[in-house]
Design a protein around this motif. Structure first.
Motif, short mmCIF file in Angstrom:
data_model
loop_
_atom_site.label_atom_id
_atom_site.label_comp_id
_atom_site.label_asym_id
_atom_site.label_seq_id
_atom_site.Cartn_x
_atom_site.Cartn_y
_atom_site.Cartn_z
N SER A 106 0.83 -1.21 0.00
CA SER A 106 0.00 0.00 0.00
C SER A 106 0.86 1.26 0.00
O SER A 106 0.62 2.20 -0.76
CB SER A 106 -0.93 0.01 1.22
N CYS A 107 1.88 1.27 0.86
CA CYS A 107 2.80 2.43 0.93
C CYS A 107 3.55 2.59 -0.39
O CYS A 107 3.69 3.70 -0.91
CB CYS A 107 3.78 2.25 2.07
N THR A 114 -3.17 -4.06 -3.97
CA THR A 114 -3.43 -3.08 -2.92
C THR A 114 -4.88 -2.65 -2.81
O THR A 114 -5.23 -1.86 -1.95
CB THR A 114 -2.57 -1.81 -3.15
N ASN A 168 1.08 3.71 -3.23
CA ASN A 168 0.62 5.08 -2.98
C ASN A 168 1.68 6.08 -3.42
O ASN A 168 1.36 7.11 -4.02
CB ASN A 168 0.28 5.27 -1.49
N ARG A 169 2.95 5.78 -3.10
CA ARG A 169 4.04 6.67 -3.52
C ARG A 169 4.13 6.73 -5.04
O ARG A 169 4.29 7.81 -5.63
CB ARG A 169 5.37 6.18 -2.94
N GLY A 199 -7.28 1.95 -0.26
CA GLY A 199 -7.49 2.64 1.00
C GLY A 199 -8.57 1.95 1.80
O GLY A 199 -9.69 1.76 1.31
N HIS A 212 1.08 8.69 -6.59
CA HIS A 212 1.18 10.13 -6.39
C HIS A 212 2.31 10.73 -7.21
O HIS A 212 2.22 11.87 -7.68
CB HIS A 212 1.35 10.45 -4.91
#
Length: 285
Positions: free
Chosen positions: A86-87, A233, A90-91, A130, A94
């Motif tokens: 997930s981390c 994710t 997400n990076r 999320g 973005h």
């Protein structure tokens, strides 16, 4: 029974069963390490049927401990993997954000009260990520690949996942399946729940658009599309349930049969119960 009720019932039963089993495992371990007195415990009850002086008692106790450690290790590994993935994604999302298209999409569907993020990528990307604060991720390639109405059908599908907190629910069922996959009926139940979560999202699209046409076009094109990216994710639009989904839009008046109690998982589950019962009965003899 309505599919919505079935889906909620399966999720509730999975949650109840897994919580009960984890609680029993924790109490069994606490009894051994901390000498916690138990009024009743599933694993202790099975051991009580065996003579403590027999080899069967010791072997069964070791088997229970190995099973518990395996289950907990698999659960912790899945949770750690999910946090890491997930981390990571997400990076990446973005970093690849197309700010202009993101603003346009959020403005266009502002009455949905939903967070959209458009990433610059030529592949088909559509997913909801999320757990507590979900958002919908789509690619610039998707927006250029389909008509406005077809794109709306994809976004409505993801919006249903967003409103229903499906990323959280899918994560919970995946953890249960990974941790207790040695019980075949658990895997079958999780597969059933995931399939219906997708079918119900498509039914939401059909209801909102009052037509199957655009969604059907998207699904048929996706079945022949190579440029589809899947991620671990979230809940994504193009997944392994696509055959059921195509059947649903091509024959909307016909009920969809999703197998639940398949013969192989049931027989395997009964075999496991039989083996455990034989061990206990053998120790009692």
């Amino acid at each position: 029974m309505k599919p919505t009720v079935k889906s909620h019932l399966v999720f509730t039963l999975l949650l109840f069963f897994s919580t009960f089993m984890l609680l029993e495992m924790g109490l069994f371990i606490a009894h051994q390490l901390l000498n916690v007195q138990l009024k009743w415990n599933l694993f202790q009850y099975c051991l009580s049927g065996l003579n403590e002086q027999t080899v069967g008692h010791d072997i069964t106790k070791i088997m229970f401990n190995v099973l518990i450690m395996y289950t907990l290790a698999r659960i912790f590994f899945r949770i750690a993997k999910q946090i890491y993935m997930s981390c990571k994604w997400n990076r990446i999302f973005h970093a690849k954000e197309n700010t202009k298209l993101t603003k346009i999409l959020n403005s266009k569907y502002r009455n949905w009260n939903t967070r959209f993020l458009v990433v610059q990528d030529d592949s088909f990307i559509a997913l909801t990520i999320g757990m507590l604060r979900p958002k919908i991720i789509v690619s610039s390639g998707l927006l250029g690949m389909f008509s406005e109405q077809e794109t709306k059908s994809i976004l409505l599908h993801e919006w249903h996942h967003y409103r229903n907190y499906d990323p959280l629910k899918i994560f919970i069922t995946t953890v249960i399946s990974d941790g207790m996959g040695y019980i075949p009926i658990i895997r079958a139940s999780v597969r059933y729940y995931k399939t219906w979560s997708e079918l119900l999202a498509d039914r939401f699209v059909i209801k909102k658009m009052d037509s199957v046409y655009d969604l059907a076009n998207v699904l048929l094109r996706l079945s022949n599309l190579n440029k589809v990216r899947n991620y671990a994710t979230g809940v994504y639009f193009a997944n392994s349930t696509i055959n059921y989904r195509i059947q649903q839009v091509l024959e909307p008046e016909k009920s969809i049969h999703v197998p639940f109690l398949q013969t192989k998982p049931v027989l395997l589950s009964l075999f496991v119960i039989f083996v455990l019962s034989s061990i206990v009965m053998g120790g009692c003899a």
